[in-house]
Motif scaffolding. Structure first.
Motif, PDB file in Angstrom:
ATOM      1  N   GLU A  97      18.133 -26.932 -10.590  1.00 49.68           N
ATOM      2  CA  GLU A  97      17.910 -26.104 -11.776  1.00 49.68           C
ATOM      3  C   GLU A  97      16.426 -25.826 -11.914  1.00 49.68           C
ATOM      4  O   GLU A  97      15.574 -26.693 -11.590  1.00 49.68           O
ATOM      5  CB  GLU A  97      18.415 -26.805 -13.038  1.00 49.68           C
ATOM      6  N   VAL A  98      16.111 -24.617 -12.372  1.00 44.06           N
ATOM      7  CA  VAL A  98      14.734 -24.227 -12.676  1.00 44.06           C
ATOM      8  C   VAL A  98      14.716 -23.609 -14.064  1.00 44.06           C
ATOM      9  O   VAL A  98      15.532 -22.720 -14.368  1.00 44.06           O
ATOM     10  CB  VAL A  98      14.170 -23.227 -11.645  1.00 44.06           C
ATOM     11  N   ILE A  99      13.803 -24.067 -14.890  1.00 47.90           N
ATOM     12  CA  ILE A  99      13.599 -23.480 -16.221  1.00 47.90           C
ATOM     13  C   ILE A  99      12.157 -22.971 -16.273  1.00 47.90           C
ATOM     14  O   ILE A  99      11.214 -23.747 -16.081  1.00 47.90           O
ATOM     15  CB  ILE A  99      13.850 -24.502 -17.346  1.00 47.90           C
ATOM     16  N   VAL A 100      12.004 -21.666 -16.497  1.00 44.67           N
ATOM     17  CA  VAL A 100      10.677 -21.071 -16.593  1.00 44.67           C
ATOM     18  C   VAL A 100      10.366 -20.875 -18.073  1.00 44.67           C
ATOM     19  O   VAL A 100      10.992 -20.057 -18.751  1.00 44.67           O
ATOM     20  CB  VAL A 100      10.592 -19.733 -15.832  1.00 44.67           C
ATOM     21  N   VAL A 101       9.416 -21.648 -18.576  1.00 43.29           N
ATOM     22  CA  VAL A 101       9.100 -21.667 -20.006  1.00 43.29           C
ATOM     23  C   VAL A 101       8.217 -20.473 -20.351  1.00 43.29           C
ATOM     24  O   VAL A 101       7.170 -20.246 -19.731  1.00 43.29           O
ATOM     25  CB  VAL A 101       8.388 -22.975 -20.379  1.00 43.29           C
ATOM     26  N   ASP A 102       8.642 -19.725 -21.361  1.00 45.99           N
ATOM     27  CA  ASP A 102       7.938 -18.500 -21.738  1.00 45.99           C
ATOM     28  C   ASP A 102       8.071 -18.291 -23.240  1.00 45.99           C
ATOM     29  O   ASP A 102       9.141 -18.498 -23.819  1.00 45.99           O
ATOM     30  CB  ASP A 102       8.524 -17.308 -20.973  1.00 45.99           C
ATOM     31  N   PHE A 156      15.435 -16.426 -26.134  1.00 47.71           N
ATOM     32  CA  PHE A 156      14.311 -16.094 -27.005  1.00 47.71           C
ATOM     33  C   PHE A 156      13.993 -17.303 -27.888  1.00 47.71           C
ATOM     34  O   PHE A 156      14.855 -18.156 -28.151  1.00 47.71           O
ATOM     35  CB  PHE A 156      14.640 -14.909 -27.914  1.00 47.71           C
ATOM     36  N   GLN A 157      12.745 -17.358 -28.379  1.00 48.17           N
ATOM     37  CA  GLN A 157      12.332 -18.283 -29.433  1.00 48.17           C
ATOM     38  C   GLN A 157      12.669 -19.744 -29.109  1.00 48.17           C
ATOM     39  O   GLN A 157      13.205 -20.478 -29.926  1.00 48.17           O
ATOM     40  CB  GLN A 157      12.995 -17.878 -30.769  1.00 48.17           C
ATOM     41  N   VAL A 158      12.312 -20.169 -27.920  1.00 51.76           N
ATOM     42  CA  VAL A 158      12.548 -21.573 -27.555  1.00 51.76           C
ATOM     43  C   VAL A 158      11.537 -22.494 -28.225  1.00 51.76           C
ATOM     44  O   VAL A 158      11.742 -23.712 -28.290  1.00 51.76           O
ATOM     45  CB  VAL A 158      12.497 -21.772 -26.026  1.00 51.76           C
ATOM     46  N   ALA A 159      10.416 -21.934 -28.708  1.00 53.37           N
ATOM     47  CA  ALA A 159       9.376 -22.719 -29.376  1.00 53.37           C
ATOM     48  C   ALA A 159       8.495 -21.755 -30.167  1.00 53.37           C
ATOM     49  O   ALA A 159       8.697 -20.534 -30.144  1.00 53.37           O
ATOM     50  CB  ALA A 159       8.553 -23.498 -28.362  1.00 53.37           C
ATOM     51  N   GLU A 160       7.529 -22.293 -30.866  1.00 52.23           N
ATOM     52  CA  GLU A 160       6.577 -21.468 -31.596  1.00 52.23           C
ATOM     53  C   GLU A 160       5.490 -20.960 -30.646  1.00 52.23           C
ATOM     54  O   GLU A 160       5.319 -21.455 -29.533  1.00 52.23           O
ATOM     55  CB  GLU A 160       5.944 -22.280 -32.733  1.00 52.23           C
ATOM     56  N   HIS A 161       4.743 -19.957 -31.115  1.00 49.27           N
ATOM     57  CA  HIS A 161       3.606 -19.459 -30.343  1.00 49.27           C
ATOM     58  C   HIS A 161       2.517 -20.533 -30.252  1.00 49.27           C
ATOM     59  O   HIS A 161       2.394 -21.378 -31.139  1.00 49.27           O
ATOM     60  CB  HIS A 161       3.003 -18.221 -31.004  1.00 49.27           C
ATOM     61  N   GLY A 162       1.745 -20.503 -29.205  1.00 55.12           N
ATOM     62  CA  GLY A 162       0.667 -21.469 -29.095  1.00 55.12           C
ATOM     63  C   GLY A 162      -0.084 -21.375 -27.784  1.00 55.12           C
ATOM     64  O   GLY A 162       0.054 -20.411 -27.026  1.00 55.12           O
ATOM     65  N   ALA A 163      -0.848 -22.423 -27.505  1.00 55.91           N
ATOM     66  CA  ALA A 163      -1.694 -22.466 -26.309  1.00 55.91           C
ATOM     67  C   ALA A 163      -1.112 -23.387 -25.250  1.00 55.91           C
ATOM     68  O   ALA A 163      -1.810 -23.790 -24.321  1.00 55.91           O
ATOM     69  CB  ALA A 163      -3.103 -22.920 -26.678  1.00 55.91           C
ATOM     70  N   ASP A 197       3.902 -23.437 -28.068  1.00 49.65           N
ATOM     71  CA  ASP A 197       3.154 -24.596 -28.552  1.00 49.65           C
ATOM     72  C   ASP A 197       3.609 -25.880 -27.864  1.00 49.65           C
ATOM     73  O   ASP A 197       3.268 -26.986 -28.295  1.00 49.65           O
ATOM     74  CB  ASP A 197       3.289 -24.734 -30.069  1.00 49.65           C
ATOM     75  N   ILE A 198       4.369 -25.747 -26.783  1.00 51.38           N
ATOM     76  CA  ILE A 198       4.942 -26.880 -26.078  1.00 51.38           C
ATOM     77  C   ILE A 198       3.926 -27.490 -25.102  1.00 51.38           C
ATOM     78  O   ILE A 198       3.331 -26.785 -24.277  1.00 51.38           O
ATOM     79  CB  ILE A 198       6.212 -26.462 -25.298  1.00 51.38           C
ATOM     80  N   THR A 199       3.729 -28.811 -25.211  1.00 48.07           N
ATOM     81  CA  THR A 199       2.916 -29.521 -24.220  1.00 48.07           C
ATOM     82  C   THR A 199       3.792 -30.427 -23.351  1.00 48.07           C
ATOM     83  O   THR A 199       3.427 -30.734 -22.219  1.00 48.07           O
ATOM     84  CB  THR A 199       1.824 -30.362 -24.907  1.00 48.07           C
ATOM     85  N   ASN A 200       4.953 -30.835 -23.868  1.00 52.23           N
ATOM     86  CA  ASN A 200       5.944 -31.572 -23.084  1.00 52.23           C
ATOM     87  C   ASN A 200       7.132 -30.651 -22.871  1.00 52.23           C
ATOM     88  O   ASN A 200       7.873 -30.345 -23.814  1.00 52.23           O
ATOM     89  CB  ASN A 200       6.386 -32.835 -23.818  1.00 52.23           C
TER      90      ASN A 200
END
Length: 475
Positions: A241-246, A282-289, A295-298
């Protein structure tokens, strides 16, 4: 120095009529804009007139006699730009230079001027997935609002800066700061901006953006779904499995049509967010860096659950961002929990390929302005004919020799990439407004047909003998 202008003398002072400010200038001094000076009692344009040599990519001429083959200006030709030419203000007189030349046997005319633009601004494209601020948020420079955030585009954040309301519709300081900001950006200098509720950004045309102190390296190869589509065959058979976080569209390989086309079994690893179509969220997390502009770091934080009916211990999972800058490899344990593991070389190769396919992150500055009556009156006594000639593609518009896009609809609204223009092409007047070069090129026949100032045409050979001329290589 380029051509002197007439001026009103008064007790050793001369009054400049190049803009509505009407500076009174002493001998040896320059006006408020630093563009005109009193040289021994004569009002003189300080900056040199810029001429492009070998400008084969600059200005196309219209075929009228059958002799022009449709190429852009051939090598060996020179082109007089508006940089350093002077203005048509106070509007009733011909442009500073109306230059006659021959290109491949075709008699051409180029009307050369510098426009004083109050109705102007810049569109800034910032290549980044990082969150710069909410759409429509105010953008500040030196504490004054100079524009706003506009709609994000594919892998880029967009700003709209300047415009007549910021230049003249607010406080005096707002107008001054807006003018200074536009001038610096258009002349390819760095500008520090701050977005309300968002990031601090350093922007410079042709350079990487600096966002909250971090210099961006690359823009994404595509959204999460596109990344899946591009690289699915290279992952097939190597990872389960591959998940491309965007931030926009997160892709899940085995659910995605690309994975289904490759007959990959669905992994049962479910991500958070709103499902759009299979494998696209869509909308898997909030906007961020963080990862992919979120806003995901993990990256495991976006996993909602693992379906035991489809998943199995030992299943492998790659999570990666749209630039390849963030990636992690996991193996499901006996409880179907993802456990970090060393990434196999064959998987790392594809992650590196994502990065390889990302273009360098840059800032792009496009100058946009309306070429109104004063410019058109410098070409013809009947300005609407020039507008029609531009719309009919009989007259080509350039800015400092760089091709300008003309917006459809009424008027002559130009947009041009400042990176294609000569250095320091822009000036200002303290009204406040920007001063930008503009050229109208056409055949001599078409110039006469639109009622152009035929008596003001001078041969290009006369221009090239003037003092203070600067010649630069064309693109």
């Amino acid at each position: 120095m380029s051509d002197a202008k007439t001026a009103t003398k008064d007790d050793g002072l001369i009054r400049c009529d190049a803009c509505p400010v009407l500076c009174r200038i002493r001998t040896g001094r320059s006006g408020a804009c630093d563009r005109y000076a009193n040289v021994d009692g004569v009002l003189t344009r300080v900056d040199p007139l810029v001429v492009l040599e070998n400008a084969e990519k600059q200005v196309p001429f219209t075929e009228t006699s059958g002799q022009w083959n449709g190429d852009l200006v051939p090598k060996g030709h020179t082109f007089v730009t508006g940089v350093g030419s002077g203005t048509t203000y106070p509007d009733y007189k011909p442009a500073p230079f109306i230059v006659g030349a021959t290109a491949d046997g075709v008699d051409t005319v180029t009307v050369v001027s510098e426009g004083v633009f109050s109705y102007c601004g810049v569109k800034v494209k910032i290549d980044t997935d990082r969150y710069v601020g909410p759409e429509t948020a105010a953008v500040y420079a030196d504490g004054e609002q100079v524009g706003h955030v506009t709609t994000a585009e594919y892998g880029s954040q967009m700003l709209s800066l300047g415009g007549v309301r910021h230049l003249t519709g607010g406080s005096k300081k707002e107008g001054r700061v807006t003018c200074d900001t536009l001038l610096a950006l258009c002349n390819k200098h760095a500008v520090d901006l701050e977005v309300e509720g968002g990031a601090k950004i350093t922007v410079q045309a042709g350079k990487p953006p600096i966002i909250d102190g971090d210099e961006e390296e690359r823009m994404r190869v595509g959204c999460g779904s596109a990344t899946i589509g591009i690289f699915a065959p290279q992952w097939h058979g190597k990872v389960d499995e591959v998940i491309v976080v965007d931030d926009h569209i997160t892709g899940v390989l085995t659910e995605h049509q690309a994975g289904q086309f490759l007959e990959m079994p669905v992994s049962g690893i479910k991500v958070r967010g709103r499902r759009s179509t299979p494998g696209r969220y869509f909308q898997v997390a909030e906007h961020g860096a963080g990862w992919g502009g979120t806003d995901i770091t993990n990256p495991l934080d976006i996993i909602d659950k693992v379906d035991p009916k489809k998943a199995r211990p030992g299943m492998t999972l790659l999570m990666v961002s749209t630039t390849g800058q963030d990636s992690a490899y996991f193996v499901l344990d006996e409880e179907l929990k993802p456990v970090p593991a060393s990434m196999p070389d064959e998987i790392k190769l594809v992650v590196d390929r994502i990065a390889e396919n990302c273009e360098p992150a840059l800032c792009t500055v496009l100058f946009m302005a309306g070429a109104g009556g004063s410019l058109r009156a410098g070409v013809t006594e009947n300005p609407v004919r020039l507008t029609r000639s531009v719309k009919e593609a009989l007259t080509r518009v350039t800015c400092g020799g760089a091709p300008a896009y003309i917006w459809p609809g009424g008027g002559i609204t130009v947009i041009v990439d400042v990176m294609a223009m000569p250095e320091n092409s822009f000036g200002y007047v303290p009204t406040p407004a920007l001063v930008a070069p503009i050229e109208f090129s056409m055949s001599r026949e078409d110039f006469e047909a639109l009622g152009g100032h035929m008596d003001s045409i001078i041969p290009i050979s006369d221009v090239l003998t003037r003092d203070g001329l600067v010649k630069i290589a064309g693109n």
